[in-house]
Enzyme design. Structure first.
Site, mmCIF file in Angstrom:
data_model
loop_
_atom_site.group_PDB
_atom_site.id
_atom_site.type_symbol
_atom_site.label_atom_id
_atom_site.label_comp_id
_atom_site.label_asym_id
_atom_site.label_seq_id
_atom_site.Cartn_x
_atom_site.Cartn_y
_atom_site.Cartn_z
ATOM 1 N N SER A 16 -37.349 -27.419 29.881
ATOM 2 C CA SER A 16 -36.386 -28.252 29.164
ATOM 3 C C SER A 16 -36.598 -28.185 27.654
ATOM 4 O O SER A 16 -37.699 -27.920 27.175
ATOM 5 C CB SER A 16 -36.521 -29.716 29.605
ATOM 6 O OG SER A 16 -36.417 -29.839 31.007
HETATM 7 N N1 SAH Z 1 -39.922 -30.201 33.980
HETATM 8 C C1 SAH Z 1 -39.746 -28.769 33.915
HETATM 9 C C2 SAH Z 1 -38.285 -28.392 33.935
HETATM 10 C C3 SAH Z 1 -37.987 -27.511 35.111
HETATM 11 S S1 SAH Z 1 -36.282 -27.195 35.459
HETATM 12 C C4 SAH Z 1 -40.472 -28.205 32.726
HETATM 13 O O1 SAH Z 1 -40.918 -28.987 31.892
HETATM 14 O O2 SAH Z 1 -40.615 -26.979 32.647
HETATM 15 C C5 SAH Z 1 -36.092 -28.067 36.982
HETATM 16 C C6 SAH Z 1 -36.928 -27.625 38.156
HETATM 17 O O3 SAH Z 1 -36.527 -28.429 39.262
HETATM 18 C C7 SAH Z 1 -36.765 -26.187 38.608
HETATM 19 O O4 SAH Z 1 -38.013 -25.555 38.558
HETATM 20 C C8 SAH Z 1 -36.255 -26.300 40.051
HETATM 21 O O5 SAH Z 1 -36.801 -25.314 40.923
HETATM 22 C C9 SAH Z 1 -36.737 -27.669 40.433
HETATM 23 N N2 SAH Z 1 -36.032 -28.366 41.529
HETATM 24 C C10 SAH Z 1 -34.714 -28.355 41.844
HETATM 25 N N3 SAH Z 1 -34.483 -29.136 42.920
HETATM 26 C C11 SAH Z 1 -35.683 -29.646 43.295
HETATM 27 C C12 SAH Z 1 -36.116 -30.551 44.334
HETATM 28 N N4 SAH Z 1 -35.264 -31.071 45.221
HETATM 29 N N5 SAH Z 1 -37.427 -30.858 44.407
HETATM 30 C C13 SAH Z 1 -38.321 -30.332 43.544
HETATM 31 N N6 SAH Z 1 -37.986 -29.492 42.546
HETATM 32 C C14 SAH Z 1 -36.683 -29.151 42.420
#
Ligand code: SAH
Length: 224
Positions: free
Chosen positions: A62
């Site tokens: 993000s």
């Molecule tokens: N907080 C992260 C942002 C990652 S983007 C950072 O700081 O890098 C969002 C993430 O959510 C992705 O990696 C995706 O695979 C995950 N995601 C999507 N649906 C999900 C679910 N139901 N449970 C866990 N993770 C999920």
């Protein structure tokens, strides 16, 4: 190699402080966590840009401001127990771990989870546990949580997440009827059946894919 410390200080000043984030815990944490260690090697020079960056598997780390905004809204306090949904690179989990007592982080993609687990360990975050699974059902085994944050947007706030909030607990997540465009929502648990709800901002997150989120694209069965 650029001077990451200087770039980080400048990022916090320009993107976080000047845009109105006041939470001193969040500001201090953003000054410490090396975002360059959470982005792919070939994108390190852009680690402090004002933007999300791709981390593989169509996912992204993000934008720093949105991480700050969400964690400030979640009102993290020292000693808090936090649930972070969508570990991705582990960056938001690391910021939360700088402030809180303990962080459980759930990622549905096993290879992202493994990379994040290893990275967080290498950087010395001993109070973060990364789990592979579906965050739309929360993580009941370790509930309740003082704060729950989700970095992926679902069609609604899953009931399991409300139920796993401690009294006074805060949940911050993107919610919306579109796969790519949501409203950042904050929920505070005031009593057993009493929740305050407020909308904070219009945002763009990747979809929250799971049992109580969006269906898996392509329809393959879930991983857990
Ligand atoms: N907080 C992260 C942002 C990652 S983007 C950072 O700081 O890098 C969002 C993430 O959510 C992705 O990696 C995706 O695979 C995950 N995601 C999507 N649906 C999900 C679910 N139901 N449970 C866990 N993770 C999920």
């Amino acid at each position: 190699m650029g001077d990451f410390n200087e770039a980080r200080a400048w990022m916090v000043e320009r993107q976080i402080v000047r845009r109105g984030v006041r939470d001193e815990y969040v500001i201090a944490a953003m000054r410490r966590v090396p975002r360059e260690a959470f982005v792919p090697a070939d994108l390190r020079d852009f680690a402090y840009d004002d933007t999300p960056l791709p981390i593989g598997g169509e996912q992204s780390i993000s934008q720093p401001f949105i991480v700050a905004r969400m964690l400030a809204a979640a009102e993290l306090q020292p000693g808090n127990h936090v649930l972070d949904i969508g570990t991705g690179s582990g960056y938001a989990a690391a910021i939360a771990a700088e402030i809180a007592g303990r962080v459980d982080s759930i990622e549905r993609d096993p290879s992202l989870a493994e990379d994040a687990r290893e990275r967080l360990q290498r950087l010395g975050y001993e109070n973060v546990e990364v789990h592979v699974g579906d965050g739309t059902v929360g993580f009941a085994a370790h509930a309740p949580y003082d704060a729950i944050i989700a970095a992926a947007g679902g069609p609604h706030v899953p009931q399991a997440l409300r139920a796993q909030l401690a009294p006074g607990g805060r949940l911050v997540m993107p919610v919306g009827s579109s796969l790519s465009h949501q409203r950042l929502v904050k929920i505070v648990r005031r009593g057993e059946h009493d929740y305050d709800e407020q909308a904070l901002a219009e945002v763009r997150f990747v979809p929250l894919v799971g049992d109580d989120g969006w269906p898996q694209p392509g329809g393959a069965p879930p991983l857990n």
